[in-house]
Design a protein around this motif. Structure first.
Motif, short mmCIF file in Angstrom:
data_model
loop_
_atom_site.label_atom_id
_atom_site.label_comp_id
_atom_site.label_asym_id
_atom_site.label_seq_id
_atom_site.Cartn_x
_atom_site.Cartn_y
_atom_site.Cartn_z
N ALA A 255 51.98 -7.49 47.65
CA ALA A 255 51.61 -8.30 48.81
C ALA A 255 52.68 -8.23 49.90
O ALA A 255 52.37 -8.14 51.10
CB ALA A 255 51.38 -9.74 48.38
N VAL A 256 53.96 -8.28 49.48
CA VAL A 256 55.05 -8.18 50.46
C VAL A 256 55.02 -6.83 51.17
O VAL A 256 55.16 -6.73 52.40
CB VAL A 256 56.41 -8.40 49.77
N ALA A 257 54.81 -5.75 50.40
CA ALA A 257 54.74 -4.42 50.99
C ALA A 257 53.54 -4.30 51.93
O ALA A 257 53.62 -3.71 53.02
CB ALA A 257 54.68 -3.36 49.90
N GLY A 258 52.40 -4.86 51.49
CA GLY A 258 51.21 -4.83 52.34
C GLY A 258 51.43 -5.58 53.65
O GLY A 258 50.99 -5.13 54.72
N LEU A 259 52.12 -6.75 53.55
CA LEU A 259 52.41 -7.52 54.76
C LEU A 259 53.31 -6.72 55.70
O LEU A 259 53.11 -6.72 56.92
CB LEU A 259 53.07 -8.84 54.39
N ALA A 260 54.30 -6.02 55.13
CA ALA A 260 55.21 -5.23 55.96
C ALA A 260 54.47 -4.08 56.65
O ALA A 260 54.66 -3.82 57.85
CB ALA A 260 56.35 -4.69 55.10
N ILE A 261 53.61 -3.38 55.86
CA ILE A 261 52.85 -2.26 56.46
C ILE A 261 51.91 -2.77 57.54
O ILE A 261 51.80 -2.20 58.64
CB ILE A 261 52.07 -1.52 55.36
N PHE A 262 51.22 -3.87 57.24
CA PHE A 262 50.31 -4.46 58.23
C PHE A 262 51.08 -4.90 59.48
O PHE A 262 50.62 -4.73 60.62
CB PHE A 262 49.58 -5.65 57.62
N GLY A 263 52.27 -5.47 59.29
CA GLY A 263 53.06 -5.94 60.42
C GLY A 263 53.50 -4.80 61.32
O GLY A 263 53.42 -4.90 62.55
N ILE A 264 53.94 -3.69 60.71
CA ILE A 264 54.40 -2.55 61.52
C ILE A 264 53.24 -1.95 62.31
O ILE A 264 53.33 -1.73 63.52
CB ILE A 264 55.05 -1.49 60.61
N ALA A 265 52.14 -1.68 61.61
CA ALA A 265 50.99 -1.09 62.29
C ALA A 265 50.35 -2.07 63.27
O ALA A 265 49.94 -1.71 64.38
CB ALA A 265 49.96 -0.63 61.27
N GLY A 266 50.29 -3.34 62.88
CA GLY A 266 49.69 -4.34 63.74
C GLY A 266 50.49 -4.57 65.01
O GLY A 266 49.93 -4.79 66.09
N ALA A 267 51.83 -4.54 64.89
CA ALA A 267 52.67 -4.72 66.08
C ALA A 267 52.45 -3.59 67.07
O ALA A 267 52.41 -3.80 68.29
CB ALA A 267 54.13 -4.80 65.66
N ASP A 268 52.29 -2.36 66.55
CA ASP A 268 52.03 -1.23 67.44
C ASP A 268 50.69 -1.37 68.14
O ASP A 268 50.57 -1.15 69.35
CB ASP A 268 52.06 0.06 66.62
N ARG A 269 49.65 -1.75 67.37
CA ARG A 269 48.33 -1.94 67.98
C ARG A 269 48.34 -3.07 68.99
O ARG A 269 47.74 -2.97 70.07
CB ARG A 269 47.29 -2.23 66.89
#
Length: 667
Positions: A255-269
């Motif tokens: 879940a922590v890794a998923g949140l990090a991946i989502f955060g990086i991609a989401g911040a770019d979008r």
């Protein structure tokens, strides 16, 4: 008897009736070139020569004579320039008593005319020209004139062609006119004159990048939420490890890794979406127009420049109104940027006209190339970002479900509390982090864009500076204008079927046309792109007048009115507006016809802050010919034909006296 005037006549023999006139508000030259207390007599004399080269005759005479009074050496060169300045642009009949005394004084102690240097040869030629009324004089004077060095011949043909008497006058006049026709467009006037009216461009500038505006609430959310998430993760890790829930532990870190991946991609979008919205807003017309632009202020003038150049630089086949509507948004954005970038510099809006023109041309080019909205493609969210977001969400959800099941089976109460704290904290912190990252990336993107735009504008600035590098000097402008005067005068003589020798006196009055652009050199008068010119030719029979418009940049003119009237038809001639530095010429005929001309000395604003505009106005009045025009018309209005007869007899007597006094100098 009622005076009658004839407009647009083709013949030169229609005159207005005779009626005694009166003069009101007489104007005399009170222009005094201010002395420079630090200038030497030599410096003042050379300044007078420079003014003479620019046909600022009153100012030139004052500087030259004042230099002599202050002790400038009396050399052949000095005497030559004194004579040229004294006689320039006038017939002997137009000289006043004091000027005749000065002319005689110059010859009272002449240099040795047997010398053969160029200035002595010039003096001999001038004296020969003034004494050329006898039968043998013209041929001798003409030969001596043709043999002069180029510099002295240039001054005599350029300044003294109208100052002669007798048979030689017509001959010299024709040579002078031929020289004027040849040099009217010399030095690439048609390709360079327009450059004089463009000011020194202001260097290229772009609006500074707006610093990152990060809300304090977002800083607090990230500053508090980040440590809370770390604390919750640590507590859940301890809890799951103590209870042997290793599957739940794997789910937690998934879940922590998923949140990090989502955060990086989401911040770019999120950044790309917001930045595209900001760029789109630059193209959309604003619903609320700015109201801080005064019509006469810097912002108001920039508004007019943008409207003018965008209407001029438009795609082929598109009407101006349509293009202005289409580009209302980007015009507003660029206008605001230019105003913000230059407003604090206290510069004239004309100095950034080159930039407005470049921006208008650049928008049209990008429109034609289809790149005006190219940023949309650059800011499109990539497939990789979308996939990362999907992977992150899946990992986050799967991990959260796994850790939730493990928590409920191991330690329901403490685990539930930490999970309840983690979920809202993660949501709030992630959103705040998106905004912070987007703002910082916006600053970085704006900096890159500003740097590239600054480079492009600097290149455009350098091109414009190079184009203006051969801008004509004020002396060139004055020389071209004098050539125009000679050509116009010669055409007027032909239209009225007059010979130069029939002209008792003449005067030019210059005023700016309504559509004129204006500019001045640092120590010169205002020059105009379009002039209104009035030419007065006085003969024994009356006044011939031509009113015309001159397009200075194209060296082209057209007559707008021709008038013939007798001397006594002048009812009044006056000048007013002197105190306000806006001199206005008024001529009234007995027929009731009135002529009003606001002459070229009309600008009351100084070129620099705290600068006295009076010297500029005086120089411009000097260049306009107002002094000579008023002197001539005042005389004929007050005395009529008697003034002409008296002036002719007086000039003949004085020339005879000059001939007697100098009879031995040319032997």
């Amino acid at each position: 008897m009622t005076a009658q005037s004839t407009r647009n006549v083709a013949q030169g023999n229609a005159y207005v009736g005779v009626q005694v006139g009166s003069v009101s508000g007489g104007f005399h030259s009170h222009h005094h070139a201010p002395p420079d207390p630090h200038s030497t007599p030599e410096g003042e004399f050379e300044a007078g020569v420079r003014y003479l080269d620019r046909f600022l005759l009153d100012t030139a005479r004052q500087h030259i004579e004042r230099a002599v009074t202050r002790g400038y050496p009396i050399t052949p060169r000095a005497q030559f320039y004194r004579l040229v300045a004294l006689l320039s642009g006038r017939t002997p009949r137009q000289l006043e008593d004091e000027e005749w005394k000065r002319l005689l004084a110059i010859w009272s102690d002449p240099p040795d005319l047997d010398e053969s240097d160029e200035w002595t040869l010039g003096l001999r030629a001038i004296l020969r020209l003034l004494n050329s009324t006898d039968a043998a004089g013209p041929e001798t004077a003409a030969k001596e004139l043709e043999s002069l060095p180029p510099r002295q011949k240039h001054y005599i043909f350029g300044h003294l062609d109208i100052a002669l008497e007798g048979a030689l006058r017509d001959r010299v006049w024709q040579k002078s006119v031929a020289h004027a026709r040849e040099n009217r467009t010399a030095g690439d006037r048609l390709g360079r004159a327009w450059k004089f009216f463009h000011p020194t461009p202001a260097p290229a500038r772009t609006r500074p990048v707006t610093p990152a505006a990060i809300a304090m609430s977002d800083r607090v959310k990230v500053g508090v939420g980040g440590p809370l998430l770390l604390l919750a993760t640590s507590k859940l890790t301890t809890l799951l490890t103590a209870n042997g829930e290793f599957g739940g532990l794997i789910g937690l870190y998934s879940a922590v890794a998923g949140l990090a991946i989502f955060g990086i991609a989401g911040a770019d979008r999120y950044f790309r979406h917001r930045y595209r919205q900001a760029k789109d807003s630059e193209l959309r017309p604003s619903r609320r127009q700015r109201t801080d632009a005064r019509p006469g202020g810097f912002a108001g003038r920039i508004d007019r420049l943008f409207t003018h150049y965008f209407a001029q630089y438009r795609p082929d086949g598109m009407a101006s109104a349509e293009w202005l509507d289409e580009t209302a948004g980007i015009r507003r954005h660029l206008r605001n940027e230019v105003v913000d970038a230059y407003r604090e510099e206290r510069i004239n809006a004309d100095r950034v006209a080159w930039l407005v023109r470049y921006l208008a041309s650049d928008v049209r080019t990008r429109w034609n190339q289809g790149t005006l909205t190219a940023y949309r493609q650059e800011l499109r969210v990539s497939l990789r970002t979308w996939l990362l977001q999907v992977v992150g969400v899946i990992a986050l959800i799967a991990g959260f479900v796994s850790v939730t099941a493990a928590v409920f089976s191991a330690a329901v109460l403490p685990g539930s509390l930490w999970l309840a704290l983690t979920v809202p904290t993660a949501v709030v912190t992630t959103r705040a982090a998106f905004r912070i990252v987007a703002e910082r990336r916006r600053v970085a993107a704006d900096s890159v864009h500003r740097s590239a735009e600054q480079d492009r504008r600097t290149e455009a600035y350098d091109r414009w500076v190079a184009k203006l590098a051969d801008r004509p000097t004020d002396t060139e402008m004055a020389t071209w204008l004098e050539c125009d005067r000679k050509v116009i005068t010669d055409q007027a003589l032909q239209q009225f079927r007059l010979q130069p020798g029939q002209v008792v006196a003449h005067a030019f009055l210059e005023a700016p046309a309504k559509s004129a652009r204006k500019r001045r050199a640092e120590d010169g008068p205002w020059r105009y792109s379009h002039y209104r010119l009035l030419l007065f030719l006085l003969t024994e029979d009356g006044v011939r007048q031509i009113d015309l418009e001159l397009d200075f940049r194209r060296a082209d003119h057209r007559d707008t009115q021709r008038l013939n009237y007798r001397f006594h038809a002048i009812s009044a001639v006056r000048i007013d507006g002197l105190a306000l530095r806006k001199p206005t010429f008024h001529l009234t005929l007995n027929s009731g016809e009135k002529m009003t001309v606001q002459v070229t000395g009309t600008d009351t604003k100084a070129a620099e802050p705290n600068q006295d505009p009076s010297p500029i106005t005086e120089l411009t009045v000097d260049a306009s010919g107002l002094h000579q025009t008023l002197h001539v018309l005042e005389g004929v209005a007050a005395e009529g034909k008697d003034w002409v007869r008296f002036r002719r007899e007086q000039a003949d007597n004085r020339l005879a006296e000059l001939s007697r006094r100098t009879s031995g100098l040319l032997d």
